[in-house]
Design an enzyme around this catalytic site. Sequence first.
Site, mmCIF file in Angstrom:
data_model
loop_
_atom_site.group_PDB
_atom_site.id
_atom_site.type_symbol
_atom_site.label_atom_id
_atom_site.label_comp_id
_atom_site.label_asym_id
_atom_site.label_seq_id
_atom_site.Cartn_x
_atom_site.Cartn_y
_atom_site.Cartn_z
ATOM 1 N N GLU A 1 0.854 -1.182 0.000
ATOM 2 C CA GLU A 1 0.000 0.000 0.000
ATOM 3 C C GLU A 1 0.899 1.244 0.000
ATOM 4 O O GLU A 1 2.053 1.197 0.429
ATOM 5 C CB GLU A 1 -0.880 0.019 1.259
ATOM 6 N N SER B 1 0.929 -3.574 -11.546
ATOM 7 C CA SER B 1 0.912 -4.207 -10.227
ATOM 8 C C SER B 1 -0.005 -3.432 -9.286
ATOM 9 O O SER B 1 -0.428 -2.305 -9.562
ATOM 10 C CB SER B 1 2.329 -4.262 -9.643
ATOM 11 N N HIS B 2 -0.296 -4.055 -8.149
ATOM 12 C CA HIS B 2 -1.212 -3.435 -7.173
ATOM 13 C C HIS B 2 -0.706 -2.068 -6.716
ATOM 14 O O HIS B 2 -1.463 -1.090 -6.679
ATOM 15 C CB HIS B 2 -1.374 -4.356 -5.964
ATOM 16 N N VAL B 3 0.575 -1.988 -6.381
ATOM 17 C CA VAL B 3 1.092 -0.714 -5.864
ATOM 18 C C VAL B 3 1.072 0.357 -6.951
ATOM 19 O O VAL B 3 0.853 1.542 -6.660
ATOM 20 C CB VAL B 3 2.514 -0.899 -5.283
#
Length: 1446
Positions: free
Chosen positions: A1031, A1049-1051
């Site tokens: 996060e 990607s998530h970040v």
Amino acid sequence: MSNSIGHNLFHQRSLLHPTGLDHRSKPNCSGIPASSLFQSASVNPPAAASVRTIRAPPSSSFYGRSLKVRKSKVSVGASHPVALTPRSVLAMEPPSELAGKFKLDDNTELQVFVGNSSTGSVTIVNIQITYSSDSLILHWGGIRDKTEKWVLPARNPDGTKNYKNRALRTLFSQAGSSSVLRLEIEDPNIQAIEFLIFDEAQNKWFKNSGQNFHVKLPTREKSTVPNLSVPEELVQVQAYLRWERKGKQMYSPQQEKEEYEAARAELLEEVAKGSSIEDLRLKLNSKNDGAEIKEPPLPETKINMPEEARAELHSELNRGVSVDEMRKKITKGDARKKVTEQPNKKKHFGPGRIQRRERDLTQIVTKYTVDCTEQAIPVERQSAKPVELYAKAVEEQNGDTIINKKIYKLGDKEILVVVSKPGGKIKVNIATDLEESTILHWALAKKPREWSVPPMSVLPAGSVTQEESAETELTKSSAELQYQVQSFQIEIEDGSYVGMPFVLLSSGNWIKNKGSDFYVEFASVPKQVQKDAGDGRGTAKRTLDRIAEMEEEAQKSFMHRFNIASDLMDQAKDAGVLGVAAIFVWMRFMATRQLIWNKNYNVKPREISKAQDRLTDLLQDIYSSYPQYREFLRLIMSTVGRGGEGDVGQRIRDEILVIQRNNECKGGMMEEWHQKLHNNTSPDDVVICQALIDYINCDFDLGVYWKTLNENGITKERLLSYDRAIHSEPNFRRDQKDGLLRDLGSYMRTLKAVHSGADLESAVANCMGYRAEGQGFMVGVQINPVSGLPSGFPELLQYVLQHVEDRNVEALLEGLLEARQELRPSLVKANSRLKDVLFLDLALDSAVRTAIERGYEELNDAGPEKMMYFITLVVENLALSSDNNEDLIYCLKGWNHAMNMCNSKSSNWALYAKSILDRTRLSLTEKAEWYQQLLQPSAEYLGSLLGVDQWAVNIFTEEVIRGGSAAALSSLLNRLDPVLRKTANLGSWQVISPVEAVGYVLVVEELLTVQNKTYDRPTIIVARRVKGEEEIPDGAVAVLTPDMPDVLSHVSVRARNGKVCFATCFDPNILDDLKVREGKLLRLKPTSADVVYSEVKEDELESYSPTGSTEVGTSSLKLVKKQFKGKYAISSDEFTGEMVGAKSRNISYLKGKVPSSIGVPTSVALPFGVFEEVLADGLNKDVEKKLQLLKGKLDGGEFAVLGEIRETVLELLPPPQLVKELKTKMKSSGMPWPGDEGEKRWEQAWTAIKKVWASKWNERAYFSTKKIKLEHDYLCMAVLVQEIINADYAFVIHTTNPSSGNASEIYAEVVKGLGETLVGAYPGRALSFICNKNDLDSPLVLGYPSKPIGLFIRRSIIFRSDSNGEDLEGYAGAGLYDSVPMDEEEKVVLDYSSDPLMIDDNFQKSILSKIASAGHAVEELYGSPQDIEGVVRDGKIYIVQTRPQM
């Protein structure tokens, strides 16, 4: 899946030639008739051209004895050492009989045919299975007796792998829709074969009703061919040729007999197959026509040995030399000069450099799994030692004023020194738990380490002063205290003193610090103090504790230390890799002079040499038997000399006397050195000898003498610290020069033979053999050559030695690596001289590192081609020295492909090379972290126990890594990186989220460690590590990193959603500049490919309003709690907003609406509310109660219970109605029901479902919802159930370019295998490309993949999270929760050099265009930008989920 690890690991090559029109089969290059496979009338034979006939070399077992021979240098696919030409006509093999027929499943049948060869000397086993796969493997062995384990036949097909010394593994060949394999069993004692069949790509085993397949073999006579004979003179010629092919080895009489009979058997086999005696005579006598018997040629080295050997043999016979005389020459290794000089014609090199052989690099892949689990540590805590309790009391009394603390180990006793500075005074506390009365002999120093008498005002009561010191008896502690120590305390007000030297006197013995005085510094600034030993976690604690207990004994001499190490090796080996690492840490502390080498003990050199010999013999045995420990065993051997029992060690003692006598230098320094050598020789003597040689060569310059000593760690103080100290400097006459240089040079070889196993010249001599004559009382030494080394190897080593000092190192590096490659087969087979081969390989490895460092200058003006070539050489060297080197091998293959692209002027060569460079860096990082994990905890624990200098402990692992090829490789990569970036127009940055930002710079090691923090001022985070799943912390306005998370990607998504600047920086100089600005206020102005930054003033911050990492207005985000609607499972036509999340609904919506070229997997779901209903079921009342208790703690801020909550969810039991409904829905939808494969399979599926539910309490998901103030209890989790598509590739598409915001461009990332490596925290980058929506047939590759790992799985079911928290507009909830496959994915190290998506431009364009077209079609369907996940299987595109692009 179409790709498989088996394809990468096994080299395939057809050995069959097309069948001619002759009614008899023409033999192929293996000597097998092309029509002889599967001749039984009961089965249709596969087409000959499609079958790979596998024929192994003849067994090396003769008359029941193992004959260790040099591996034949034949090309891949060659088998028998003689290749028959097409004009020899062979008899047909007798037909084989059906020995077994097995039904494996509805579509798969296995048949096994067995029969004897025409000669009866070999049993032929043909296996056919109606199953086609390029990764099908036979896992097999032979049975000699029903009570015995599997035996591993010496004769086995090419490509066969030894599996843990318990079985063989051989790859099948594909033949249409079937797979076939041929075995030839030579051992007549093998009565049957047993096997299993394994599809490696599918992770699927074929068994015989759960048991091994067992096939009996027909009985046969152990003799070869009855009723046939060949003339003896032909047998003699054949025997000679066999001896020549095997490198002219020294044969014992028994070996000679075995070889002679083996030659007879070879000729009898040819006669039995139809060759006439005249045919054989012609072939043996012919030199140039095609009928000769010869090894298949190696064009790389242009070897033609058999012809030369044959000519020599016939010349001898024609001159009248008898056969017996020739046989004696063969036995003694004494052939005529022309033959013995033949290797000189078989040179690996031309006038200027060697010519390297081409090799299949996958053949040097090693994959050993090591257990890094620490030894179990007892729970009960040991009571604190007296000195520790005293130290605690001193620390409590002096608080923060302590500036120095150190504990010295004295066996099981300790000395504590604590220096504090309360109120400007220096306070010194010394304590020990020695039981006998102890006197402190001490002084104060105004200059470091000097002794001067302390002033009277400082002396404790009862002290006695002497000329330069004082003596004080230590005070015993009160009997009332819980600890009993003797202590000393002084306070010094005079600030001119800088330290305190001291020694102790106890029971008449002086106690020193490794032979020197103890010395306490009065540092004015805090120094790093000795760390406490701690609990030893992450180490082989018991082994390290035992080492510490034995250290006092080990300090007596090298003989003691090496013998103790030998005694500890079994314990270390049993402790696993951490135990072996423990021995290495100890030995390296010794080698770096952190431990005492000799203490009050005289030992003869030959006794030290004998102890070394014992230890190195033991290490070579473990090396042979435990391949998973080889890398650390090599490291241990690098710290220990070769040794050598008897004469070699004794010669150290004798030869120095001869040098003194021959050169009239019996007094002074030489006599002192002589006494030291007699007392206790050590590796220091190699340095001293070199210093003397340098001193004499430089016109007797004493400055040179001291320079050599000091550069190698020997100071004047060290010379004086020996038990037999060296006080004097050398002082020779000029007329002694020539004799001393001659004799010291000879003596250096003797010293290195014992102490410097990895010295190149010494290692070469030990392998090649040498002889040193005795003289008078001095013993002679003879070292025999190591047998079985490759032919031509001595000339290759000679080339290396001749060029080892060359300034231009490229040719030298090629020679060194060719030597290592040639030596490699000898390193993996048992040999009584294996340690000498190991020491030679270590020396070659070291020489590569030295040459590379010397060659940096050669690269200053070099182009990228040469830099890449140097990199390939260093990667190859590192791979040859590493266990688990598969990733390095594929990096090496990638570099070779990059060079080919560069040479062919490919437009994308620099882009491809950059991806290989990034992957190589990842491999180095992984290796460094592995070393850190295995070594550093042991170094810290043992270092603390032994009182090793803290600086030496702190840099322990770093220095080990620096000593290998990894450091040189890293330096070369840093040189090439900017060249590639410039060529590929990549710039210094990749901007993932181009947002302008102003903030204060903060440098952190990992973003993960700060992801849950909240910064009270705008912060620019510079993080060395960003994995991709983190996060963005509150208050962060930018994240800059050298790491390479995927753009999708998530970040990365989080950064773009939160309007946070996020970028990767490739330039280490820019990163260093950012780091030195920590705490400064910077403005970042990113573009699509660059970031410009500058310092700004505080008042500019007031005008800047950052969005920070805040998502959209948090007050508007609300979760609506979903209710159970009475159904445990629903099909896709029942997917509604009340039942499932958007993920499931979108998949249902796509069905039938996307073009038919795009597949959509069938789906069912466990809807919202099912988890809560299952939890409330009476079956799970205890689980519900426990969960409510844990949730109460979580609400109270005890975040550590998140893991316990997840574990508790896994305790849930399934209500029978849930099982019934889910089974019905899956079967009616055409999906397989896991329970049909057994109860265990259903349990796997149920566990996967629970893991999806449990992911509601993942740390990342929980803190993300908490950050935006979502009600966590209202978050509901449906589970989408889909059959896994066994992907060749997986992709994620953003239909609007996320980096530029260009809505006309599609951006996508592609990985090999399953998509988890793309959306999860897997290192490296995916292949990325963009495509204009108006020209979907012209994708543009932006970057090639650097991910080393691909995930693959058997046919299975995946359970995907589908929460109502993923549907909130403006909130990137996707990816927070887990999707769990029923089966565990297999991690495969990827070889991109053979992947068509990377190397086939047409295939690449086709696949990428299809992906882009699918993304465009989905976007058109929804009318808005989409975030799409999908896979490619056999060229077809499947969409597995889509959602609005955030």
